[in-house]
Write a protein that holds these residues in place. Sequence first.
Motif, PDB file in Angstrom:
ATOM      1  N   GLY A   1      17.894 -13.032 -13.823  1.00 48.08           N
ATOM      2  CA  GLY A   1      18.839 -12.067 -13.270  1.00 48.08           C
ATOM      3  C   GLY A   1      18.800 -10.739 -13.991  1.00 48.08           C
ATOM      4  N   HIS A   2      18.545 -10.776 -15.299  1.00 53.69           N
ATOM      5  CA  HIS A   2      18.401  -9.523 -16.050  1.00 53.69           C
ATOM      6  C   HIS A   2      17.201  -8.727 -15.533  1.00 53.69           C
ATOM      7  CE1 HIS A   2      21.585 -10.024 -18.926  1.00 53.69           C
ATOM      8  NE2 HIS A   2      21.096 -11.138 -19.429  1.00 53.69           N
TER       9      HIS A   2
ATOM     10  N   THR B   1      35.524 -15.189 -21.410  1.00 55.28           N
ATOM     11  CA  THR B   1      35.447 -14.187 -20.335  1.00 55.28           C
ATOM     12  C   THR B   1      34.363 -14.571 -19.333  1.00 55.28           C
ATOM     13  OG1 THR B   1      36.191 -12.439 -21.829  1.00 55.28           O
ATOM     14  CG2 THR B   1      35.057 -11.750 -19.819  1.00 55.28           C
ATOM     15  N   ARG B   2      33.221 -15.013 -19.838  1.00 52.63           N
ATOM     16  CA  ARG B   2      32.141 -15.412 -18.933  1.00 52.63           C
ATOM     17  C   ARG B   2      32.552 -16.594 -18.064  1.00 52.63           C
ATOM     18  NH1 ARG B   2      26.633 -15.779 -22.309  1.00 52.63           N
ATOM     19  NH2 ARG B   2      25.853 -16.234 -20.202  1.00 52.63           N
ATOM     20  N   LEU B   3      33.225 -17.555 -18.665  1.00 56.12           N
ATOM     21  CA  LEU B   3      33.676 -18.718 -17.889  1.00 56.12           C
ATOM     22  C   LEU B   3      34.712 -18.324 -16.848  1.00 56.12           C
ATOM     23  CD1 LEU B   3      33.867 -21.326 -20.780  1.00 56.12           C
ATOM     24  CD2 LEU B   3      32.491 -21.551 -18.706  1.00 56.12           C
ATOM     25  N   GLU B   4      35.594 -17.425 -17.232  1.00 54.20           N
ATOM     26  CA  GLU B   4      36.620 -16.967 -16.285  1.00 54.20           C
ATOM     27  C   GLU B   4      35.985 -16.257 -15.093  1.00 54.20           C
ATOM     28  OE1 GLU B   4      40.166 -13.677 -16.319  1.00 54.20           O
ATOM     29  OE2 GLU B   4      39.799 -14.766 -18.176  1.00 54.20           O
ATOM     30  N   ARG B   5      34.984 -15.409 -15.337  1.00 53.51           N
ATOM     31  CA  ARG B   5      34.319 -14.688 -14.251  1.00 53.51           C
ATOM     32  C   ARG B   5      33.500 -15.627 -13.366  1.00 53.51           C
ATOM     33  NH1 ARG B   5      33.738  -9.140 -14.830  1.00 53.51           N
ATOM     34  NH2 ARG B   5      35.541  -8.343 -15.990  1.00 53.51           N
ATOM     35  N   LEU B   6      33.048 -16.752 -13.926  1.00 50.62           N
ATOM     36  CA  LEU B   6      32.249 -17.687 -13.144  1.00 50.62           C
ATOM     37  C   LEU B   6      33.087 -18.502 -12.147  1.00 50.62           C
ATOM     38  CD1 LEU B   6      29.603 -19.325 -15.525  1.00 50.62           C
ATOM     39  CD2 LEU B   6      29.164 -18.173 -13.367  1.00 50.62           C
ATOM     40  N   GLN B   7      34.392 -18.551 -12.373  1.00 49.45           N
ATOM     41  CA  GLN B   7      35.236 -19.439 -11.570  1.00 49.45           C
ATOM     42  C   GLN B   7      35.109 -19.180 -10.071  1.00 49.45           C
ATOM     43  OE1 GLN B   7      36.996 -22.132 -12.600  1.00 49.45           O
ATOM     44  NE2 GLN B   7      35.966 -21.664 -14.524  1.00 49.45           N
TER      45      GLN B   7
ATOM     46  N   ALA C   1      26.994   1.744 -24.727  1.00 49.07           N
ATOM     47  CA  ALA C   1      25.841   0.854 -24.558  1.00 49.07           C
ATOM     48  C   ALA C   1      26.267  -0.607 -24.626  1.00 49.07           C
ATOM     49  CB  ALA C   1      24.789   1.151 -25.624  1.00 49.07           C
ATOM     50  N   ALA C   2      27.203  -0.901 -25.532  1.00 52.00           N
ATOM     51  CA  ALA C   2      27.697  -2.276 -25.644  1.00 52.00           C
ATOM     52  C   ALA C   2      28.454  -2.686 -24.386  1.00 52.00           C
ATOM     53  CB  ALA C   2      28.593  -2.412 -26.874  1.00 52.00           C
ATOM     54  N   ALA C   3      29.257  -1.778 -23.844  1.00 47.57           N
ATOM     55  CA  ALA C   3      30.000  -2.084 -22.610  1.00 47.57           C
ATOM     56  C   ALA C   3      29.043  -2.343 -21.449  1.00 47.57           C
ATOM     57  CB  ALA C   3      30.939  -0.933 -22.272  1.00 47.57           C
ATOM     58  N   MET C   4      27.967  -1.551 -21.367  1.00 45.62           N
ATOM     59  CA  MET C   4      26.960  -1.779 -20.329  1.00 45.62           C
ATOM     60  C   MET C   4      26.272  -3.122 -20.524  1.00 45.62           C
ATOM     61  SD  MET C   4      25.298   2.025 -20.041  1.00 45.62           S
ATOM     62  CE  MET C   4      23.937   1.432 -19.065  1.00 45.62           C
ATOM     63  N   GLY C   5      26.026  -3.499 -21.776  1.00 50.57           N
ATOM     64  CA  GLY C   5      25.410  -4.789 -22.069  1.00 50.57           C
ATOM     65  C   GLY C   5      26.293  -5.947 -21.637  1.00 50.57           C
TER      66      GLY C   5
ATOM     67  N   LEU D   1      27.457 -10.364 -17.450  1.00 43.92           N
ATOM     68  CA  LEU D   1      28.283 -10.928 -16.381  1.00 43.92           C
ATOM     69  C   LEU D   1      27.539 -10.909 -15.044  1.00 43.92           C
ATOM     70  CD1 LEU D   1      31.726  -9.364 -17.361  1.00 43.92           C
ATOM     71  CD2 LEU D   1      30.955 -11.711 -17.749  1.00 43.92           C
ATOM     72  N   ARG D   2      26.755  -9.865 -14.813  1.00 40.63           N
ATOM     73  CA  ARG D   2      25.979  -9.795 -13.568  1.00 40.63           C
ATOM     74  C   ARG D   2      24.868 -10.836 -13.561  1.00 40.63           C
ATOM     75  NH1 ARG D   2      26.245  -3.763 -14.263  1.00 40.63           N
ATOM     76  NH2 ARG D   2      27.990  -3.096 -12.978  1.00 40.63           N
TER      77      ARG D   2
END
Length: 203
Positions: free
Chosen positions: A56-57, A194-200, A134-138, A143-144
Amino acid sequence: MTARAGVDGSRYDLWVEESDGLNALAAAGHIVAVTRRALRDLPTSQLGAVLAHELGHHTSGHSWSGTLGWWYAVPSRCAWRMLGRLRSRLRRSVRGASVTALIVVVVLAGYVAFTTLRATYGLPLLLLAVPCLAAAMGRQAELRADAHAARLGFGHSLALTLHERLAEQSAARPSEALCRPGARLLSRHPDLRTRLERLQKYL
């Protein structure tokens, strides 16, 4: 995995790192790297989820943008490093100083900083903000890439992998929740919760 994603698999190289760490990464040049332990210990579905995440990256262009961002942020990282060393030297030099001397130093430093920012239209602030941007973009890229893996049908497997990593992290570092905000601000990876929450929404 590339066939499932609908991309040409011959464009990608799989590198295996001889490491006991559980990790994988996407590098510029259509490279997907995975550790020997990940190949050995992860069940097929979870390994597929990890590879789908890294793919995906690539399909989203994160590998090249991350590489370019790293190089563009070099001056900013140098500036932060210089500020850190300057702060350490100032601390050592003012330990025995009087209150009057400290006030003079603070006022002088404030005046120099204000004059510099005014003369350069605040550009040094932008320089110092680049690592945070840059960290925020990372973090958004991670998440994408999670969403990409979930859309390929690996949402449950990826969530299980993240849950296991979270359990390992909690056992190794129970006080992770008390991590400094500054470290989180400069981290290129979102925390596992956060990653788990976004995956829901994909499960």
